[in-house]
Scaffold this motif. Structure first.
Motif, PDB file in Angstrom:
ATOM      1  N   MET A  14      91.775  47.067  49.567  1.00  0.00           N
ATOM      2  CA  MET A  14      92.207  46.617  50.922  1.00  0.00           C
ATOM      3  C   MET A  14      91.585  47.166  52.022  1.00  0.00           C
ATOM      4  N   ARG A  15      91.295  46.381  53.102  1.00  0.00           N
ATOM      5  CA  ARG A  15      90.393  46.769  54.060  1.00  0.00           C
ATOM      6  C   ARG A  15      91.172  47.885  55.117  1.00  0.00           C
ATOM      7  N   PHE A  16      90.506  48.913  55.846  1.00  0.00           N
ATOM      8  CA  PHE A  16      91.177  49.742  56.565  1.00  0.00           C
ATOM      9  C   PHE A  16      91.795  49.077  57.444  1.00  0.00           C
ATOM     10  N   ALA A  17      91.031  48.251  58.385  1.00  0.00           N
ATOM     11  CA  ALA A  17      91.523  47.272  59.323  1.00  0.00           C
ATOM     12  C   ALA A  17      92.828  46.891  58.955  1.00  0.00           C
ATOM     13  N   THR A  18      92.977  46.205  57.686  1.00  0.00           N
ATOM     14  CA  THR A  18      94.064  45.321  57.324  1.00  0.00           C
ATOM     15  C   THR A  18      95.107  46.169  57.048  1.00  0.00           C
ATOM     16  N   ARG A  19      94.939  47.408  56.504  1.00  0.00           N
ATOM     17  CA  ARG A  19      95.915  48.596  56.148  1.00  0.00           C
ATOM     18  C   ARG A  19      96.659  48.899  57.623  1.00  0.00           C
ATOM     19  N   THR A  20      95.865  49.349  58.428  1.00  0.00           N
ATOM     20  CA  THR A  20      96.267  49.962  59.768  1.00  0.00           C
ATOM     21  C   THR A  20      97.003  48.819  60.421  1.00  0.00           C
ATOM     22  N   PHE A  21      96.822  47.498  60.469  1.00  0.00           N
ATOM     23  CA  PHE A  21      97.392  46.359  60.823  1.00  0.00           C
ATOM     24  C   PHE A  21      98.584  46.218  60.488  1.00  0.00           C
ATOM     25  N   LEU A  22      98.603  46.031  59.180  1.00  0.00           N
ATOM     26  CA  LEU A  22     100.048  45.980  58.322  1.00  0.00           C
ATOM     27  C   LEU A  22     100.801  47.242  58.527  1.00  0.00           C
ATOM     28  N   SER A  23     100.281  48.322  58.501  1.00  0.00           N
ATOM     29  CA  SER A  23     101.242  49.287  58.646  1.00  0.00           C
ATOM     30  C   SER A  23     101.782  49.753  60.136  1.00  0.00           C
ATOM     31  N   SER A  24     101.113  49.167  61.053  1.00  0.00           N
ATOM     32  CA  SER A  24     101.652  49.024  62.440  1.00  0.00           C
ATOM     33  C   SER A  24     102.464  47.796  62.575  1.00  0.00           C
ATOM     34  N   PHE A  25     102.116  46.881  61.983  1.00  0.00           N
ATOM     35  CA  PHE A  25     102.895  45.538  62.581  1.00  0.00           C
ATOM     36  C   PHE A  25     104.252  45.224  61.778  1.00  0.00           C
ATOM     37  N   ILE A  26     104.099  45.553  60.433  1.00  0.00           N
ATOM     38  CA  ILE A  26     105.433  45.514  59.564  1.00  0.00           C
ATOM     39  C   ILE A  26     106.426  46.115  59.769  1.00  0.00           C
ATOM     40  N   PRO A  27     106.225  47.725  60.120  1.00  0.00           N
ATOM     41  CA  PRO A  27     107.566  48.227  60.761  1.00  0.00           C
ATOM     42  C   PRO A  27     108.265  47.832  61.960  1.00  0.00           C
ATOM     43  N   PHE A  28     107.092  47.561  62.918  1.00  0.00           N
ATOM     44  CA  PHE A  28     107.437  46.858  64.156  1.00  0.00           C
ATOM     45  C   PHE A  28     108.497  45.536  63.874  1.00  0.00           C
ATOM     46  N   ALA A  29     107.885  44.656  63.233  1.00  0.00           N
ATOM     47  CA  ALA A  29     108.421  43.428  63.049  1.00  0.00           C
ATOM     48  C   ALA A  29     109.795  43.733  62.506  1.00  0.00           C
ATOM     49  N   VAL A  30     109.911  44.356  61.596  1.00  0.00           N
ATOM     50  CA  VAL A  30     111.091  44.512  60.757  1.00  0.00           C
ATOM     51  C   VAL A  30     112.265  45.216  61.957  1.00  0.00           C
ATOM     52  N   LEU A  31     111.520  46.231  62.490  1.00  0.00           N
ATOM     53  CA  LEU A  31     112.554  46.827  63.576  1.00  0.00           C
ATOM     54  C   LEU A  31     113.087  45.880  64.575  1.00  0.00           C
ATOM     55  N   LEU A  32     112.069  44.953  65.199  1.00  0.00           N
ATOM     56  CA  LEU A  32     112.414  44.124  66.212  1.00  0.00           C
ATOM     57  C   LEU A  32     113.356  43.033  65.535  1.00  0.00           C
ATOM     58  N   ALA A  33     113.284  42.534  64.342  1.00  0.00           N
ATOM     59  CA  ALA A  33     114.085  41.601  63.645  1.00  0.00           C
ATOM     60  C   ALA A  33     115.613  42.283  63.441  1.00  0.00           C
ATOM     61  N   VAL A  34     115.531  43.507  62.789  1.00  0.00           N
ATOM     62  CA  VAL A  34     116.749  44.130  62.804  1.00  0.00           C
ATOM     63  C   VAL A  34     117.578  44.278  64.072  1.00  0.00           C
ATOM     64  N   SER A  35     116.922  44.830  65.039  1.00  0.00           N
ATOM     65  CA  SER A  35     117.550  44.999  66.241  1.00  0.00           C
ATOM     66  C   SER A  35     117.770  43.783  67.123  1.00  0.00           C
ATOM     67  N   PHE A  36     117.140  42.757  67.039  1.00  0.00           N
ATOM     68  CA  PHE A  36     117.575  41.435  67.518  1.00  0.00           C
ATOM     69  C   PHE A  36     118.736  40.811  66.910  1.00  0.00           C
ATOM     70  N   TRP A  37     118.756  41.100  65.548  1.00  0.00           N
ATOM     71  CA  TRP A  37     119.673  40.341  64.814  1.00  0.00           C
ATOM     72  C   TRP A  37     120.968  41.295  64.992  1.00  0.00           C
ATOM     73  N   ALA A  38     121.028  42.616  65.176  1.00  0.00           N
ATOM     74  CA  ALA A  38     122.187  43.555  65.636  1.00  0.00           C
ATOM     75  C   ALA A  38     122.561  43.032  67.023  1.00  0.00           C
ATOM     76  N   ILE A  39     121.624  43.005  67.793  1.00  0.00           N
ATOM     77  CA  ILE A  39     122.014  42.833  69.303  1.00  0.00           C
ATOM     78  C   ILE A  39     122.900  41.321  69.416  1.00  0.00           C
ATOM     79  N   ARG A  40     122.172  40.311  68.628  1.00  0.00           N
ATOM     80  CA  ARG A  40     122.703  39.009  68.775  1.00  0.00           C
ATOM     81  C   ARG A  40     124.039  38.993  67.986  1.00  0.00           C
ATOM     82  N   GLY A  41     124.354  39.773  67.183  1.00  0.00           N
ATOM     83  CA  GLY A  41     125.702  39.609  66.322  1.00  0.00           C
ATOM     84  C   GLY A  41     126.690  40.520  67.437  1.00  0.00           C
ATOM     85  N   SER A  42     126.299  41.524  68.019  1.00  0.00           N
ATOM     86  CA  SER A  42     127.215  42.195  68.796  1.00  0.00           C
ATOM     87  C   SER A  42     127.523  41.470  70.113  1.00  0.00           C
TER      88      SER A  42
END
Lengths: 574, 234
Positions: free
Chosen positions: A1-29
């Motif tokens: 795996m390239r370093f760029a891919t790795r840094t991209f994924l490691s910054s993007f995936i947690p953000f995306a998951v966080l965003l999705a979870v928080s949006f889901w929670a906000i929407r539910g509430s």
């Protein structure tokens, strides 16, 4: 795996998951809040309604008590009770009175019952007027819903007193209008829908959904996959089987649907924007992290491909760690480069010493290698050969006759003609020289000159008989310089030829043996020879040490006055 | 009784034997709230009835035609000229709701409604209760004593009629224009009375000198300067 891919994924995936979870929670509430708000408003509405209803009932009751004291009505009752002959007219009279009461007090239903609950007269509002209704089995409750003449009334009863005794009961009511409640309502009698405001729902569906609801409790049935909210409207009357139940029934999903649609759209747009922003930020951050490293890696790949150790360009604005890395690399590369140069130089010095020692073996050939080197450099300069190659030519020319080390002095210094065996022996010297040098790392560039400086253009040279361009230009230049110096040097058996004679000879053999371009370049330079110095052992020794010193690039120690020219020449050559 | 000429709308003179009193009742505004109910015959299924609205009549005509005018008797006047009058019960109303009769007259109360009615009065001049009776029956009452008799119905509180029992034959009602005539009044000085249910009783003095007719005018209700004493007060 390239370093760029790795840094991209490691910054993007947690953000995306966080965003999705928080949006889901906000929407539910938010949806829960909307539903709660709706429920609260419905309940408030119903509480207000119930209060209003209670107040109205209280007022109605007071009013009714006044009506019950109406003397004309009492007179009518008395008439009804006492009249024997014209009973119908007596009833008409009372019905007429009831109609008037109904009209003036705006009731829809009025009925008078005797002391034992038997109905005496009843009138309903009918198409703007009033009409008496049949009295069969009419028995109104004291309070609540009452169905008469196929219509439903919301009734209240008061007793009529005459001389302290309760003689009759007056029951009045309004037409039950389910739409007068502020909320969608449904009226059930014995579990069956009597009136419902929801036209889109079949009564059977409502009955089925509400069957589980306790009469006095909140209830959240699901009908047609929609969430409903049903609250008792506080108007439930009677008990047991014969009870009417009035409930609100509101579609919570439908009520919150517009808001939810807005929210969904909002969240979708916001989510997409945030996702896109995150994508961009992640890409930028991964790029900013990985790019300098990728640059370093590319540089290293390049240097490994070329075998060189170039210096990294100093990047001022770069990352500190990357700067440290490149600086470290630069330091290491510099050290390696320097040590490699030192090594090369040491070899060159060593080999140069060998050459000088070779030259010194014979007083007549003393300085030959150096002169050939000088001439070759002059020719190369005249032919506009790049500086880097000039260096190769200079060192190569110095070493060109190294192979003669392996040939006996008897053959080399033999005056007179050589035997064919001896000639063959002599002709081995380029191969011997090559063999000596080829094992030394860093001298690969000079092998061509050493090996091929006796080849002729027409293929008559040795050791391989290469033709024309097969012999590298370096070797062809050195050949001319070698031949010239051989011709212009004194030999034990003859004196050296003059410059012009030597050039003439070179010209004569140019095309067949020598390269004409090289010869012409050399001829144009004119006489390059330096004044000959006396060949003494001492001088010779000095010359050797000087050659060594020249090669190391160190400054030459102060030399005696007599060595001035040699020193000067050495400087010119360095 | 006139303090200023302008206020006295008494015009003309009084004639000798058999002279008439011509008079006008002037009413400028509505005095009575007309109480109307639907007719009893309408209480049949399917008939729409609009209740509580007045019939289209000129309210002032109604007021003028509800003024009774009579001469107050002197102590010696005999009650003469008894008549037979009738007050019908139609559509839950007394029709007419005002009759003016000399003392000793008899009034019949026929019931034309399909429902029971009751006729009673608690007035001083004549107190009676005819009881409840159905359609087609007629009950009668004689009024020997002059005075006002208010007639009601136990079964219908809004039914009301007034019988003005005058002390003598010189008693009448104004017409829709407010005009009245009292015929053949002998010479003399009389107190002429105008009575309206809401406006009250108004008295004026009139002198008859035969054969000249006299003219009297009443303005109801009395409107005059504040310091003036009204001719009559209820």
């Amino acid at each position: 795996m390239r370093f760029a891919t790795r840094t991209f994924l490691s910054s993007f995936i947690p953000f995306a998951v966080l965003l999705a979870v928080s949006f889901w929670a906000i929407r539910g509430s938010v949806i829960a809040t909307v539903r709660d708000g709706l429920r609260a408003s419905v309940r408030d509405n119903e509480v207000a309604l119930a209060r209003e209803q209670a107040r109205n009932e209280g007022r109605d009751r007071k009013l009714l008590q006044g009506v019950a004291e109406n003397p004309t009505l009492k007179a009518g009752l008395q008439l009804l009770a006492t009249e024997r002959s014209a009973k119908d007219q007596a009833r008409n009279t009372v019905q007429d009175q009831l109609s008037e009461i109904c009209d003036s007090l705006n009731f829809d239903f009025i009925m008078i019952s005797g002391a034992h609950g038997e109905p005496l007269a009843a009138v309903v509002r009918y198409a703007g007027g009033f009409a008496p209704i049949k009295l069969d089995r009419l028995r109104a409750p004291e309070q609540g819903f009452f169905s008469a003449d196929d219509r439903l009334y919301d009734v209240t009863s008061v007793p009529i007193h005459e001389a302290g005794a309760e003689v009759a009961t007056l029951t009045v009511g309004g037409r039950f209008d389910i739409s007068r409640f502020g909320v969608p309502a449904v009226l059930l009698h014995k579990g069956a829908v009597i009136e419902a405001q929801m036209r889109d729902l079949a009564p059977a569906q409502i009955e089925k959904a509400l069957v589980a609801c306790l009469p006095a409790a909140d209830c959240e049935p699901r009908i047609q996959d929609q969430a409903y909210l049903s609250l008792p409207l506080g108007l439930n009357t009677g008990g047991g089987d014969d009870s009417y139940v009035l409930r609100s029934l509101q579609n919570v999903d439908a009520a919150s649907a517009p808001l939810r649609a807005v929210l969904r759209k909002l969240f979708l747009v916001a989510g997409l924007i945030a996702l896109a922003a995150m994508l961009g930020i992640s890409a930028l951050s991964s790029r900013s992290i990985a790019q300098p490293l990728a640059d370093v890696a590319a540089y290293l790949r390049l240097s490994s491909a070329t075998g060189e150790l170039p210096e990294f360009p100093e990047s001022k604005g770069g990352v500190q760690e990357i700067r440290d890395l490149t600086q470290g690399f630069n330091h290491a590369a510099k050290a390696v480069r320097e040590s490699r140069e030192r090594l090369t130089r040491a070899y060159v010095q060593f080999v140069g010493s060998l050459a000088q020692a070779l030259d010194a073996r014979d007083a007549y050939t003393a300085g030959h290698s150096r002169r050939v080197s000088d001439y070759s450099c002059a020719i190369a300069k005249a032919m506009n050969i790049p500086e880097q190659e000039m260096e190769i030519i200079r060192v190569g020319a110095l070493l060109h006759d190294l192979g003669k080390i392996g040939i006996s002095d008897l053959v080399l210094q033999k005056p007179g003609r050589l035997t064919p065996e001896e000639t063959e022996l002599i002709q081995q010297h380029p191969v011997i020289g090559k063999r000596i040098l080829e094992n030394v790392q860093g001298l690969e560039a000079y092998l061509g000159i050493v090996e091929l400086h006796h080849e002729n253009l027409d293929g008559t040279g040795y050791p391989y008989g290469l033709r024309g361009e097969e012999t590298p230009l370096h070797a062809r230049i050195v050949k001319v310089a070698d031949a010239y110096d051989a011709m212009t040097s004194d030999r034990p058996y003859r004196r050296g030829r003059s410059h012009a004679e030597a050039i003439a000879v070179l010209r004569r053999v140019s095309g067949s043996e020598t390269d004409p371009a090289v010869v012409e370049a050399f001829a144009l330079l004119g006489d390059q020879r330096k004044p000959q110095v006396a060949l003494t052992g001492d001088r010779s020794l000095h010359s050797l040490s000087q050659a060594v010193e020249d090669e190391t690039g160190r400054s030459v120690p102060a030399a005696p006055e007599t060595n001035e020219l040699t020193v000067a020449r050495g400087r010119e050559n360095s | 009784m006139c303090f200023k000429l302008a206020q006295c709308v008494l015009l003309g003179s009084v004639l000798l034997v058999g002279a008439d009193i011509h008079g006008t009742v002037i009413i400028e505004r509505k005095l009575t709230r007309h109480n109307v109910t639907a007719s009893a015959g309408m209480y049949q299924r399917g008939v729409a009835v609009e209740l509580g609205t007045d019939p289209e009549v000129d309210p002032l005509v109604f007021e003028r035609s509800h003024v009774a005018v009579y001469l107050e008797a002197g102590p010696s006047s005999p009650a003469t000229g008894a008549v037979k009058a009738s007050i019908e019960q139609r559509d839950r109303r007394y029709v007419p709701d005002l009759v003016v009769i000399p003392a000793g007259s008899t009034v019949a109360f026929p019931n034309f409604d399909p429902i029971f009615h009751n006729v009673f009065s608690l007035s001083k001049a004549k107190s009676f209760d005819l009881g409840n009776y159905p359609k087609g029956q007629i009950r009668m009452v004689t009024f020997p004593v002059p005075g006002l008799v208010a007639v009601y119905c136990h079964l219908h509180s809004n039914m009301a009629a007034t019988i003005v029992v005058a002390p003598n034959q010189w008693a009448t009602q104004a017409d829709g224009n407010g005009i009245f005539v009292l015929k053949d009044v002998p010479s003399g000085t009389y107190t002429i009375v105008a009575w309206h249910k809401t406006a009250g009783t108004f008295r004026k003095t009139v002198t008859i000198r035969e054969p000249n007719d006299a003219e009297v005018s009443f303005t109801l209700p009395y409107v005059g300067p504040k310091d003036a004493t009204p001719v009559a007060r209820r």
